[in-house]
Write a protein that holds these residues in place. Structure first.
Motif, mmCIF file in Angstrom:
data_model
loop_
_atom_site.group_PDB
_atom_site.id
_atom_site.type_symbol
_atom_site.label_atom_id
_atom_site.label_comp_id
_atom_site.label_asym_id
_atom_site.label_seq_id
_atom_site.Cartn_x
_atom_site.Cartn_y
_atom_site.Cartn_z
ATOM 1 N N GLN A 356 0.840 -1.195 0.000
ATOM 2 C CA GLN A 356 0.000 0.000 0.000
ATOM 3 C C GLN A 356 0.875 1.245 0.000
ATOM 4 N N TYR A 357 0.293 2.352 -0.463
ATOM 5 C CA TYR A 357 0.929 3.657 -0.326
ATOM 6 C C TYR A 357 -0.105 4.648 0.179
ATOM 7 N N LYS A 358 0.375 5.653 0.909
ATOM 8 C CA LYS A 358 -0.478 6.692 1.474
ATOM 9 C C LYS A 358 0.221 8.029 1.365
ATOM 10 N N PRO A 363 -6.584 13.224 3.515
ATOM 11 C CA PRO A 363 -7.676 12.672 4.331
ATOM 12 C C PRO A 363 -7.937 11.219 3.972
ATOM 13 N N PRO A 364 -8.703 10.509 4.804
ATOM 14 C CA PRO A 364 -9.007 9.099 4.505
ATOM 15 C C PRO A 364 -9.670 8.936 3.144
ATOM 16 N N GLY A 365 -9.244 7.878 2.445
ATOM 17 C CA GLY A 365 -9.814 7.585 1.135
ATOM 18 C C GLY A 365 -9.183 8.334 -0.008
ATOM 19 N N GLN A 366 -8.244 9.243 0.255
ATOM 20 C CA GLN A 366 -7.586 10.002 -0.799
ATOM 21 C C GLN A 366 -6.079 9.778 -0.738
ATOM 22 N N GLY A 367 -5.447 9.784 -1.920
ATOM 23 C CA GLY A 367 -4.008 9.543 -1.969
ATOM 24 C C GLY A 367 -3.623 8.205 -1.395
ATOM 25 N N PHE A 368 -4.488 7.201 -1.586
ATOM 26 C CA PHE A 368 -4.297 5.905 -0.937
ATOM 27 C C PHE A 368 -4.705 4.800 -1.905
ATOM 28 N N ASP A 369 -3.889 3.738 -1.943
ATOM 29 C CA ASP A 369 -4.222 2.585 -2.777
ATOM 30 C C ASP A 369 -3.417 1.385 -2.286
ATOM 31 N N GLY A 380 5.851 -5.351 -6.273
ATOM 32 C CA GLY A 380 4.513 -4.793 -6.435
ATOM 33 C C GLY A 380 4.609 -3.494 -7.209
ATOM 34 N N ILE A 381 3.720 -3.298 -8.203
ATOM 35 C CA ILE A 381 3.807 -2.153 -9.112
ATOM 36 C C ILE A 381 2.481 -1.398 -9.105
ATOM 37 N N PHE A 382 2.569 -0.073 -8.885
ATOM 38 C CA PHE A 382 1.435 0.836 -9.057
ATOM 39 C C PHE A 382 1.705 1.648 -10.316
ATOM 40 N N ASP A 383 0.775 1.618 -11.263
ATOM 41 C CA ASP A 383 0.992 2.261 -12.550
ATOM 42 C C ASP A 383 -0.226 3.108 -12.889
ATOM 43 N N GLY A 384 0.014 4.311 -13.400
ATOM 44 C CA GLY A 384 -1.087 5.177 -13.798
ATOM 45 C C GLY A 384 -0.580 6.564 -14.112
ATOM 46 N N PRO A 385 -1.227 7.263 -15.041
ATOM 47 C CA PRO A 385 -0.748 8.598 -15.431
ATOM 48 C C PRO A 385 -0.934 9.609 -14.304
ATOM 49 N N TYR A 386 0.153 10.289 -13.973
ATOM 50 C CA TYR A 386 0.145 11.375 -12.989
ATOM 51 C C TYR A 386 -0.500 10.921 -11.676
ATOM 52 N N ARG A 387 -0.060 9.779 -11.214
ATOM 53 C CA ARG A 387 -0.585 9.233 -9.966
ATOM 54 C C ARG A 387 0.081 9.883 -8.749
ATOM 55 N N VAL A 396 5.065 4.076 1.968
ATOM 56 C CA VAL A 396 4.829 2.785 1.339
ATOM 57 C C VAL A 396 5.036 1.703 2.388
ATOM 58 N N SER A 397 4.082 0.788 2.520
ATOM 59 C CA SER A 397 4.122 -0.245 3.558
ATOM 60 C C SER A 397 3.898 -1.609 2.941
#
Length: 701
Positions: A356-358, A363-369, A380-387, A396-397
């Motif tokens: 996960q990253y934060k 706030p909760p639910g934002q900037g989090f996946d 583990g890879i997080f991919d996306g435009p302008y993420r 990152v945990s």
């Protein structure tokens, strides 16, 4: 200079003069007869792709296949209309000719029947939804053209998708599209042809929702704790079901909370409720209430037809994790790659990893996946435009999930997509000052203001001209305040000190402070005062201890009249030169343990008793608080009883405290008067007469 002018002229002349060759052959033209709203299928529309040559003119030529009467239309356009009056129905031959000043070129011939190039209008359609299919009814215009029906192509997709699924050569009438996602909105479009003719353009897009069924699968449930790992800061969050699993419109969620005290609660959440306990954004939703004292949680989604199975999540307890594991980050604005090493051996109880990253401060639910990866994976890879935003910290945990659902936090790290220069420290001061050293205290820069990973804090100390010392202080994690001690300073000197944070990009803004060290004289005077006070305290302690060991009246008990320790101690105090200094704190009232009362007999009885060889003494005991006993008899009986009871020695001690000549005479007088009825006194000393009651006073009581 001449070479430059010549090159410029050539560059200008060459493009304009590039017409020395004849044009290339034009491509094959495409012709059709489109039908209008009034079904007036009349004119022929022909077109071809343009050629790259400049200053080229084009002309369209056509003639009946069995005739030599050629018709031509000249121009530079790539789309030409042949009016109905200029041709006859039947077989036509059409070609294009290109011409410039150096020659001409002719395209291949397009040979066709005029009825085969008729293009009808798009059909009209109606849709009927069934449980897992949609039936399409087509209404073609071929019958109005007095032409037989041709075939159709049908395209459909889930609303919002870019890729169309297609069924070709479908017979006109009604058609059913099966295996659609239940409860999902689908888009449809159709094109048809009349017999042997061209197919029409695509119809307008029609949308319809298929019949709903209960959702399938389960939710991906996790928790968002911000930067900290405290359960009181966590909220439960989950990812929305994909369309192929939702099978309809998800109208709400059921959240079950299981607390540490073995109680539980069920909360039903709906996006339409006004309480605001459910927050959804993009592909995630979360329950806004914190998970304080919650041991585990389960979440399910439901629509009008049913609900998913419950997804369980055990809330990890911070501080219980022991197996720390380092993670490595590679990060930019569009991609985050997290890698780690597998443990050896790999546990059979391990089910998967969760990465996960934060975003710090979000706030909760934002900037989090978060993502789940197999237990054998190391990346583990997080991919996306302008993420990922610039100069913004992301924590990152890495977690492990066992087969039984137990979650363990392994490790965390801070990453930046792009690092910058940090801000200055919020506060900086000199905490304590001595003659040769001082202690510096500063507040650490908050994480969301660091703009990069702080490598160290740099301290610069200046004293006078061209005298400068630099210290690099390493950063301690999770510390709000930092301290550093400057040593080997000169007494009574003025210094200026500055501090700044340093990242991989460079140092930040300085924070300054000034101080002056203490003089040696002041320091020595302080030592002398402290030493003097210490010696005084020690002397007082010794003095009090000595008095406590020699002061007899510190005892709470007053000795009895037969054996008084007070008198014995007083004798020692007279011989002690310091005993007069020790003053007792208080002297409690003495308690007399036992008092012997001698009842005198009447004279006749006494005279008769005196004639006997063994005089009889009648006594009565009065018992006091302590319950001890004491007998007052004649001399011979007193000595015998005292010898038997072990009190003879005590009486001898008592007699030594009285002056020898005077007290011996008094004792003999008391013995002679023991049975005297006129005086009725007990065998007492001066001390006893002063402190002890008489026998008559005791009897009166």
């Amino acid at each position: 200079m001449a070479t430059g002018w010549l090159l410029s002229i050539l560059l200008v002349i060459v493009p304009n003069g590039y017409t020395s060759a004849p044009p290339a052959s034009p491509p094959l033209p495409t012709c059709l007869i489109p039908c209008g709203e009034e079904n007036d299928c009349a004119d022929i529309h022909c077109s071809w792709d343009p050629m790259p040559e400049a200053e080229t003119q084009y002309s369209l030529h056509w003639e009946p296949a069995i005739s030599e009467n050629e018709h031509v239309i000249n121009g530079s356009s790539f789309d030409v209309i042949i009016n109905r009056k200029h041709f006859h129905h039947g077989e036509l031959r059409v070609w294009v000719q290109a011409k410039n000043q150096n020659g001409s070129a002719k395209s291949p011939d397009a040979l066709f029947q005029t009825n085969d190039i008729i293009q009808p209008l798009p059909p009209k359609l109606s849709l009927v939804s069934h449980q897992e299919s949609v039936e399409i009814f087509l209404n073609s215009t071929c019958d109005k053209l007095q032409l037989s029906l041709g075939l159709c192509d049908i395209q459909y997709r889930i609303m919002g998708d870019k890729v169309w699924l297609e069924d070709t050569d479908v017979v006109q009438g009604s058609y059913s599209v099966d295996s659609l996602q239940p409860g999902t909105v689908h888009d449809f479009r159709v094109r048809c042809s009349c017999y042997s003719g061209l197919k029409s353009d695509w119809s307008a897009i029609h949308s319809i929702r298929s019949t709903e069924t209960a959702p399938d699968g389960e939710l991906d449930v996790w928790r968002d704790c911000g930067i900290s790992q405290k359960s009181s800061d966590c909220v439960v969050t989950w990812k929305k079901l994909p369309i192929y699993q939702a099978h309809g419109l998800i109208v709400g969620y059921k959240v079950s909370l299981f607390y540490n005290n073995n109680t539980s609660g069920l909360v039903t959440l709906s996006p339409a409720e006004p309480k605001g306990r459910l927050a959804c954004k993009e592909m995630q939703c979360h329950f806004t209430s914190p998970l304080k004292d919650v041991a585990s949680v389960s979440v399910s989604a439901y629509n009008s037809r049913g609900a998913t199975v419950r997804s369980f999540l055990t809330i990890p307890i911070p501080g219980k994790e022991k197996n720390k594991q380092a993670i490595r980050l590679v990060m930019n604005e569009e991609k985050l790659t997290v890698s780690w090493d597998l443990p050896s051996p790999l546990s059979d109880r391990l089910k998967e990893y969760v990465v996960q990253y934060k975003q710090a401060g979000s706030p909760p639910g934002q900037g989090f996946d978060w993502i789940r990866v197999k237990k054998s994976a190391t990346t583990g890879i997080f991919d996306g435009p302008y993420r990922f935003r610039r100069y913004t910290p992301y924590q990152v945990s890495l977690f492990t999930v066992s087969n039984s659902g137990i979650v363990h936090h392994l490790s965390s790290a801070i990453g930046y997509s792009v690092q910058g220069i940090p801000s200055s420290v919020p506060s900086f001061k000199v905490f304590s000052i001595e003659s040769t050293h001082v202690t510096l205290l500063w507040e650490s820069i908050p994480l969301h203001q660091q703009s990069g990973v702080i490598l160290y804090y740099q301290i610069v100390v200046e004293s006078g001209a061209d005298r400068q010392n630099v210290y690099n202080v390493s950063v301690l994690p999770q510390r709000d305040n930092e301290t550093f001690q400057l040593l080997h300073l000169s007494p009574g000197h003025e210094y200026e000190v500055q501090i700044r944070a340093v990242t991989a990009v460079g140092p930040g803004e300085n924070k300054r402070a000034k101080f002056k060290t203490k003089d040696h004289e002041t320091y020595g005077r302080l030592i002398a005062i402290v030493l003097g006070v210490s010696l005084l305290v020690v002397a007082c302690v010794v003095f009090v201890s000595y008095c406590a060991s020699h002061a007899a009246w510190f005892s709470y008990k007053v000795p009895d009249a037969r054996n008084s320790l007070i008198f014995l101690n007083m004798k020692h105090q007279v011989n002690d030169s310091l005993a007069w200094i020790c003053i007792p704190i208080y002297e409690p009232d003495p308690k007399i343990s036992l008092l012997e009362v001698v009842e005198t007999q009447p004279w006749p009885l006494r005279s008769s008793l005196e004639k006997t060889s063994d005089p009889l003494t009648i006594t009565r005991l009065v018992v006091g608080d302590e319950g001890s006993q004491m007998n007052c008899q004649d001399d011979s009986r007193q000595e015998a009883v005292a010898e038997e009871t072990g009190q003879r020695h005590e009486r001898e001690k008592y007699s030594k405290m009285v002056d020898s000549d005077e007290e011996k005479d008094r004792e003999e007088d008391n013995r002679e008067d023991c049975w005297s009825s006129s005086e009725e006194d007990q065998l007492v000393s001066g001390y006893e007469k002063h402190f002890m009651p008489t026998a008559l006073e005791v009897l009166e009581v």
